[in-house]
Design a protein around this motif. Structure first.
Motif, PDB file in Angstrom:
ATOM      1  N   GLY A   1       0.794  -1.215   0.000  1.00 51.47           N
ATOM      2  CA  GLY A   1       0.000   0.000   0.000  1.00 51.47           C
ATOM      3  C   GLY A   1       0.829   1.269   0.000  1.00 51.47           C
ATOM      4  N   ILE A   2       0.185   2.371  -0.377  1.00 50.85           N
ATOM      5  CA  ILE A   2       0.828   3.679  -0.279  1.00 50.85           C
ATOM      6  C   ILE A   2       1.015   4.033   1.191  1.00 50.85           C
ATOM      7  N   SER A   3       0.039   3.685   2.016  1.00 49.18           N
ATOM      8  CA  SER A   3       0.153   3.844   3.465  1.00 49.18           C
ATOM      9  C   SER A   3      -0.339   2.555   4.118  1.00 49.18           C
ATOM     10  N   GLY A   4       0.008   2.383   5.395  1.00 51.92           N
ATOM     11  CA  GLY A   4      -0.399   1.159   6.064  1.00 51.92           C
ATOM     12  C   GLY A   4      -0.407   1.314   7.571  1.00 51.92           C
ATOM     13  N   LEU A   5      -0.800   0.250   8.234  1.00 48.38           N
ATOM     14  CA  LEU A   5      -0.899   0.269   9.697  1.00 48.38           C
ATOM     15  C   LEU A   5       0.466   0.546  10.329  1.00 48.38           C
ATOM     16  N   ALA A   6       1.519  -0.036   9.789  1.00 44.48           N
ATOM     17  CA  ALA A   6       2.856   0.182  10.357  1.00 44.48           C
ATOM     18  C   ALA A   6       3.253   1.652  10.268  1.00 44.48           C
ATOM     19  N   GLN A   7       2.882   2.327   9.171  1.00 46.83           N
ATOM     20  CA  GLN A   7       3.263   3.724   9.004  1.00 46.83           C
ATOM     21  C   GLN A   7       2.509   4.632   9.962  1.00 46.83           C
ATOM     22  N   THR A   8       1.209   4.375  10.161  1.00 46.37           N
ATOM     23  CA  THR A   8       0.437   5.240  11.043  1.00 46.37           C
ATOM     24  C   THR A   8       0.725   4.978  12.513  1.00 46.37           C
ATOM     25  N   GLU A   9       1.126   3.747  12.847  1.00 51.42           N
ATOM     26  CA  GLU A   9       1.362   3.410  14.252  1.00 51.42           C
ATOM     27  C   GLU A   9       2.826   3.553  14.658  1.00 51.42           C
ATOM     28  N   LEU A  10       3.757   3.303  13.714  1.00 56.31           N
ATOM     29  CA  LEU A  10       5.179   3.291  14.064  1.00 56.31           C
ATOM     30  C   LEU A  10       5.977   4.392  13.388  1.00 56.31           C
ATOM     31  N   GLY A  11       5.489   4.921  12.272  1.00 54.21           N
ATOM     32  CA  GLY A  11       6.279   5.869  11.507  1.00 54.21           C
ATOM     33  C   GLY A  11       7.351   5.144  10.720  1.00 54.21           C
TER      34      GLY A  11
ATOM     35  N   ALA B   1      -7.659  -7.222   8.208  1.00 54.23           N
ATOM     36  CA  ALA B   1      -8.012  -6.242   7.182  1.00 54.23           C
ATOM     37  C   ALA B   1      -9.521  -6.181   6.953  1.00 54.23           C
ATOM     38  N   SER B   2     -10.025  -4.976   6.859  1.00 58.40           N
ATOM     39  CA  SER B   2     -11.431  -4.723   6.565  1.00 58.40           C
ATOM     40  C   SER B   2     -11.530  -3.318   5.996  1.00 58.40           C
ATOM     41  N   LEU B   3     -12.652  -2.996   5.381  1.00 56.33           N
ATOM     42  CA  LEU B   3     -12.818  -1.649   4.837  1.00 56.33           C
ATOM     43  C   LEU B   3     -12.813  -0.618   5.956  1.00 56.33           C
ATOM     44  N   ALA B   4     -13.385  -0.977   7.114  1.00 51.37           N
ATOM     45  CA  ALA B   4     -13.382  -0.049   8.246  1.00 51.37           C
ATOM     46  C   ALA B   4     -11.952   0.254   8.700  1.00 51.37           C
ATOM     47  N   LEU B   5     -11.096  -0.777   8.741  1.00 47.89           N
ATOM     48  CA  LEU B   5      -9.699  -0.562   9.129  1.00 47.89           C
ATOM     49  C   LEU B   5      -8.987   0.275   8.071  1.00 47.89           C
ATOM     50  N   ASP B   6      -9.247   0.005   6.799  1.00 47.50           N
ATOM     51  CA  ASP B   6      -8.631   0.793   5.731  1.00 47.50           C
ATOM     52  C   ASP B   6      -9.005   2.271   5.861  1.00 47.50           C
ATOM     53  N   LEU B   7     -10.271   2.548   6.133  1.00 50.81           N
ATOM     54  CA  LEU B   7     -10.720   3.939   6.275  1.00 50.81           C
ATOM     55  C   LEU B   7     -10.079   4.597   7.487  1.00 50.81           C
ATOM     56  N   ARG B   8      -9.898   3.829   8.559  1.00 57.12           N
ATOM     57  CA  ARG B   8      -9.260   4.393   9.752  1.00 57.12           C
ATOM     58  C   ARG B   8      -7.800   4.730   9.475  1.00 57.12           C
ATOM     59  N   ILE B   9      -7.097   3.853   8.763  1.00 62.36           N
ATOM     60  CA  ILE B   9      -5.704   4.116   8.411  1.00 62.36           C
ATOM     61  C   ILE B   9      -5.620   5.316   7.471  1.00 62.36           C
ATOM     62  N   ALA B  10      -6.577   5.416   6.537  1.00 64.21           N
ATOM     63  CA  ALA B  10      -6.586   6.552   5.612  1.00 64.21           C
ATOM     64  C   ALA B  10      -6.769   7.862   6.372  1.00 64.21           C
ATOM     65  N   ARG B  11      -7.660   7.877   7.364  1.00 64.52           N
ATOM     66  CA  ARG B  11      -7.878   9.096   8.159  1.00 64.52           C
ATOM     67  C   ARG B  11      -6.617   9.460   8.939  1.00 64.52           C
TER      68      ARG B  11
END
Length: 211
Positions: free
Chosen positions: A157-167, A189-199
């Motif tokens: 992905g362009i962004s992901g959970l690791a980037q938003t949580e760890l930098g 993974a779910s659409l809700a999680l994707d939207l949260r990471i996007a925000r």
């Protein structure tokens, strides 16, 4: 292209199993990447004017990275570093001395990642997923970091959970922490999680907290 040499093809249950999530995710990717084409074009025009004075060299940086199932693909970015062969080892820190002043601004605002909207439209990447690593480095991680192979069960992905949580993560400990975050994403993974990471990604961009 086939799977990377030395990497087994990942099988088993994929993240977000079932028909609804993959379809919704692809729709989200297409709409989101389509919307990014406008800022991508505007940024490219601005950089064409600024680069000769502040970031001399090519507009784009194209690098082979590891994608889903270990397949290599060419990822696009706006160039942020002075041109030079990549000599950094897989676990070495980012060679920040090569980042130009304009490049630093692009990184903080995440503008350098905008060209990867083209990779999303081609189906090589998703808006949200594990960040793809430089291919030669990824081969090292696959042999030395537990769980690293399994993070490639989904598109990068362009962004992901690791980037938003760890930098930004580098070094052995940083890579291992990133992999654990990526595996958590693959499992949940779910659409809700994707939207949260996007925000959260948008919040990082607004506060200019990129690498």
């Amino acid at each position: 292209m086939g799977p990377a040499p030395g990497l087994r093809r990942l099988g088993g249950r994929r993240a977000g199993a079932g028909r609804a999530y993959p379809l919704a995710k692809r729709g989200f990717d297409l709409v989101g990447a389509g919307l990014l084409l406008v800022p991508l074009a505007l940024a490219a025009l601005a950089l064409l004017a600024l680069n000769p004075w502040l970031n001399r060299g090519r507009l784009f940086f194209v690098q082979e990275r590891m994608g889903r199932h270990g397949r290599p693909f060419r990822a696009w970015k706006f160039r942020t570093m002075a041109a030079a062969p990549i000599e950094r080892g897989a676990f070495d820190p980012l060679d920040r001395h090569r980042i130009t002043p304009l490049g630093q601004l692009l990184r903080r605002a995440r503008v350098d990642e905008l060209p990867q909207a083209l990779n999303v439209l081609k189906g090589e990447m998703s808006l949200i997923g594990p960040r793809p690593d430089y291919y030669p480095h990824a081969l090292v991680y696959a042999d030395t970091v537990p769980g690293y192979r399994d993070r490639h069960a989904v598109k990068p992905g362009i962004s992901g959970l690791a980037q938003t949580e760890l930098g930004y993560a580098d070094g052995p400990d940083g890579i291992r922490a990133k992999v654990q975050a990526d595996l958590l994403y693959v499992r949940t993974a779910s659409l809700a999680l994707d939207l949260r990471i996007a925000r959260k990604t948008l919040a990082v961009i607004l506060h200019r907290q990129g690498a």
